[in-house]
Design a protein around this motif. Structure first.
Motif, PDB file in Angstrom:
ATOM      1  N   ALA A  13       0.732  -1.208   0.131  1.00 13.62           N
ATOM      2  CA  ALA A  13       0.108   0.057   0.091  1.00 13.62           C
ATOM      3  C   ALA A  13       1.052   1.127   0.079  1.00 13.62           C
ATOM      4  O   ALA A  13       2.171   1.302   0.175  1.00 13.62           O
ATOM      5  CB  ALA A  13      -0.906   0.133   1.205  1.00 13.62           C
ATOM      6  N   SER A  15       1.430   5.057   1.900  1.00 11.74           N
ATOM      7  CA  SER A  15       1.152   5.742   2.893  1.00 11.74           C
ATOM      8  C   SER A  15       1.888   7.155   2.646  1.00 11.74           C
ATOM      9  O   SER A  15       2.441   7.656   1.809  1.00 11.74           O
ATOM     10  CB  SER A  15       1.603   5.262   4.219  1.00 11.74           C
ATOM     11  OG  SER A  15       2.928   5.270   4.050  1.00 11.74           O
ATOM     12  N   ALA A  74     -10.403   4.535  -3.264  1.00 11.72           N
ATOM     13  CA  ALA A  74     -10.379   3.331  -3.647  1.00 11.72           C
ATOM     14  C   ALA A  74     -11.590   3.413  -4.506  1.00 11.72           C
ATOM     15  O   ALA A  74     -12.541   4.083  -4.274  1.00 11.72           O
ATOM     16  CB  ALA A  74     -10.617   2.495  -2.548  1.00 11.72           C
ATOM     17  N   SER A  80      -9.659  -2.722  -2.512  1.00 11.31           N
ATOM     18  CA  SER A  80     -10.099  -1.531  -1.575  1.00 11.31           C
ATOM     19  C   SER A  80      -9.740  -1.733   0.006  1.00 11.31           C
ATOM     20  O   SER A  80      -9.805  -0.781   0.584  1.00 11.31           O
ATOM     21  CB  SER A  80     -11.489  -1.342  -1.763  1.00 11.31           C
ATOM     22  OG  SER A  80     -12.278  -2.479  -1.440  1.00 11.31           O
ATOM     23  N   ALA A  81      -9.409  -3.087   0.486  1.00 17.75           N
ATOM     24  CA  ALA A  81      -9.248  -3.096   1.658  1.00 17.75           C
ATOM     25  C   ALA A  81      -8.638  -4.530   2.025  1.00 17.75           C
ATOM     26  O   ALA A  81      -8.554  -5.577   1.144  1.00 17.75           O
ATOM     27  CB  ALA A  81     -10.518  -3.301   2.679  1.00 17.75           C
ATOM     28  N   LYS A 120      -9.299   3.255  11.361  1.00 21.81           N
ATOM     29  CA  LYS A 120      -8.566   3.597  10.040  1.00 21.81           C
ATOM     30  C   LYS A 120      -7.214   3.997  10.386  1.00 21.81           C
ATOM     31  O   LYS A 120      -7.045   4.387  11.565  1.00 21.81           O
ATOM     32  CB  LYS A 120      -9.194   5.202   9.856  1.00 21.81           C
ATOM     33  CG  LYS A 120     -10.665   5.156   9.105  1.00 21.81           C
ATOM     34  CD  LYS A 120     -10.694   4.428   7.892  1.00 21.81           C
ATOM     35  CE  LYS A 120     -12.203   4.547   7.064  1.00 21.81           C
ATOM     36  NZ  LYS A 120     -12.802   5.949   6.553  1.00 21.81           N
ATOM     37  N   ASP A 123      -3.575   7.277   7.473  1.00 13.15           N
ATOM     38  CA  ASP A 123      -3.912   8.025   5.939  1.00 13.15           C
ATOM     39  C   ASP A 123      -5.236   7.688   5.715  1.00 13.15           C
ATOM     40  O   ASP A 123      -5.389   7.666   4.347  1.00 13.15           O
ATOM     41  CB  ASP A 123      -2.791   7.506   5.009  1.00 13.15           C
ATOM     42  CG  ASP A 123      -1.345   7.855   5.517  1.00 13.15           C
ATOM     43  OD1 ASP A 123      -1.086   8.791   5.362  1.00 13.15           O
ATOM     44  OD2 ASP A 123      -0.606   6.969   5.780  1.00 13.15           O
ATOM     45  N   ALA A 125      -6.666   5.067   5.645  1.00 13.50           N
ATOM     46  CA  ALA A 125      -7.085   3.565   4.841  1.00 13.50           C
ATOM     47  C   ALA A 125      -8.027   2.771   5.888  1.00 13.50           C
ATOM     48  O   ALA A 125      -7.519   2.670   6.942  1.00 13.50           O
ATOM     49  CB  ALA A 125      -5.783   3.010   4.496  1.00 13.50           C
ATOM     50  N   LYS A 206      -2.157   8.302  -1.101  1.00 15.02           N
ATOM     51  CA  LYS A 206      -1.996   7.677   0.132  1.00 15.02           C
ATOM     52  C   LYS A 206      -3.107   7.212   0.811  1.00 15.02           C
ATOM     53  O   LYS A 206      -4.236   7.634   0.430  1.00 15.02           O
ATOM     54  CB  LYS A 206      -1.288   8.654   1.305  1.00 15.02           C
ATOM     55  CG  LYS A 206      -2.175   9.906   1.554  1.00 15.02           C
ATOM     56  CD  LYS A 206      -1.746  10.818   2.635  1.00 15.02           C
ATOM     57  CE  LYS A 206      -2.521  12.164   2.955  1.00 15.02           C
ATOM     58  NZ  LYS A 206      -1.900  13.081   3.914  1.00 15.02           N
ATOM     59  N   GLY A 207      -3.157   6.025   1.519  1.00 20.80           N
ATOM     60  CA  GLY A 207      -4.403   5.496   2.126  1.00 20.80           C
ATOM     61  C   GLY A 207      -5.031   4.275   1.014  1.00 20.80           C
ATOM     62  O   GLY A 207      -5.971   3.896   1.200  1.00 20.80           O
ATOM     63  N   THR A 208      -4.383   4.038  -0.013  1.00 18.49           N
ATOM     64  CA  THR A 208      -4.945   3.222  -0.955  1.00 18.49           C
ATOM     65  C   THR A 208      -3.872   2.028  -1.312  1.00 18.49           C
ATOM     66  O   THR A 208      -2.597   2.232  -0.997  1.00 18.49           O
ATOM     67  CB  THR A 208      -5.172   3.802  -2.572  1.00 18.49           C
ATOM     68  OG1 THR A 208      -3.815   4.202  -2.888  1.00 18.49           O
ATOM     69  CG2 THR A 208      -6.034   4.921  -2.394  1.00 18.49           C
ATOM     70  N   ILE A 209      -4.361   0.914  -1.708  1.00 18.34           N
ATOM     71  CA  ILE A 209      -3.548  -0.347  -2.015  1.00 18.34           C
ATOM     72  C   ILE A 209      -2.720  -0.224  -3.607  1.00 18.34           C
ATOM     73  O   ILE A 209      -3.539  -0.002  -4.447  1.00 18.34           O
ATOM     74  CB  ILE A 209      -4.688  -1.630  -1.734  1.00 18.34           C
ATOM     75  CG1 ILE A 209      -4.931  -1.716  -0.365  1.00 18.34           C
ATOM     76  CG2 ILE A 209      -3.597  -2.837  -2.275  1.00 18.34           C
ATOM     77  CD1 ILE A 209      -5.790  -2.884  -0.154  1.00 18.34           C
TER      78      ILE A 209
END
Length: 304
Positions: A13, A15, A74, A80-81, A120, A123, A125, A206-209
């Motif tokens: 991911a 960050s 996402a 998405s997770a 969360k 970031d 996520a 940031k915060g995505t895979i």
């Protein structure tokens, strides 16, 4: 060649600042920083690896921390997770611990009969925690969720090529979720695919895979997967040496970047297992400029 993928090897991911990322994952999330190295394509940026104490496949979460990265979103064509499997005996205690350090934890909901909560990271996520009757610690992945416009095309790669089995589906609040499971009891052997009518456009940041990596137990198995994918029209990259595993990459029909990574040589190949993650480890090509790299990278403090 093995005819089935055993499960997830790692998830990578993006960050924001590295220290906030380290503090969260080694602190409240209780993961071990097993490797502190650099992005092989950008040695001025860390590549951080969290896992169980041994760095076992199926427990590895990695990050490219970019201090100036903008927020991502996402959307379809992205993972998405990711979800950790939490032993049932420790699920409520973990939630209490997270709340005790002022983290906001979602109300528990049921997913295929298992309790799930979301917290969360710094970031924004979503980190999912799923109560598991079979988990023995809090390091292993439970599942990864893919967001697809046409789930059937992605599902066919996972079932017809990788050997996953469709084990159920459910719909909640307009979101359809298909569950696929690799036979056996390896960590991270579940892939969920969701489809929603919501109009959302994904945006890396940031915060995505970045990508999802599946396991190949050996180099021969990885070569076999290259051949199997080529037979159904999916050419992969050449084998790339990532120091701790060899990797091949391709995009599945919906657009998610998939990797297949080998189990060997593992994270103890260049430092003792007992001290993994305490020193900056560099691939050989960057050792001549170590001083310059160390001057650029921020110092990191791991939660005690």
């Amino acid at each position: 060649m093995t005819t089935r993928i055993p499960g997830i090897h790692h998830v990578t991911a993006i960050s924001g600042p590295a220290q906030a990322n380290v503090a969260f994952y080694t602190g409240p999330l209780k993961q071990r920083l097993v490797k502190k190295t650099v992005n092989f394509d950008d040695p001025g940026t860390y590549h951080l690896y969290y896992a169980d104490p041994k760095g076992s496949p199926g427990t590895v979460l990695t990050f490219f921390p970019f201090a100036d990265a903008g927020p991502g979103q996402a959307g379809p064509g992205m993972a998405s997770a990711y979800a950790y499997a939490v032993p049932a005996a420790g699920f409520d205690a973990l939630i209490a611990d997270l709340k005790a350090v002022a983290l906001e934890v979602s109300a528990p909901s049921l997913r295929f009969g298992e309790r799930v909560v979301t917290v969360k990271d710094p970031d924004d996520a979503p980190v999912e925690l799923i109560e598991s009757a079979t988990a023995t610690d809090m390091h292993g992945f439970h599942s990864v969720t893919l967001w697809e416009r046409e789930p059937d095309k992605t599902a066919r790669i996972l079932t017809d090529v990788f050997g996953y089995e469709a084990v159920g589906s459910e719909k909640l609040n307009g979101v359809e979720r298909l569950r696929l499971k690799a036979p056996g009891a390896e960590r991270g052997n579940i892939i969920d695919i969701i489809r929603t009518d919501a109009v959302v456009r994904g945006r890396p940041g940031k915060g995505t895979i970045h990508h999802v990596a599946f396991r190949a137990r050996t180099q021969d198995e990885q070569h076999g997967w290259q051949e199997a994918l080529a037979r159904v029209g999916h050419r992969t990259t050449d084998v790339i040496d990532r120091q701790y595993f060899n990797a091949i990459y391709f995009r599945e029909p919906g657009g998610v970047l998939f990797e297949i990574a080998t189990d060997p040589p593992g994270f103890a190949v260049d430092e003792p297992e007992a001290t993994m993650g305490t020193k900056l480890m560099l691939p050989p090509q960057y050792e001549p400029i170590r001083a310059r790299i160390e001057q650029v990278l921020p110092k990191l403090t791991v939660a005690s």
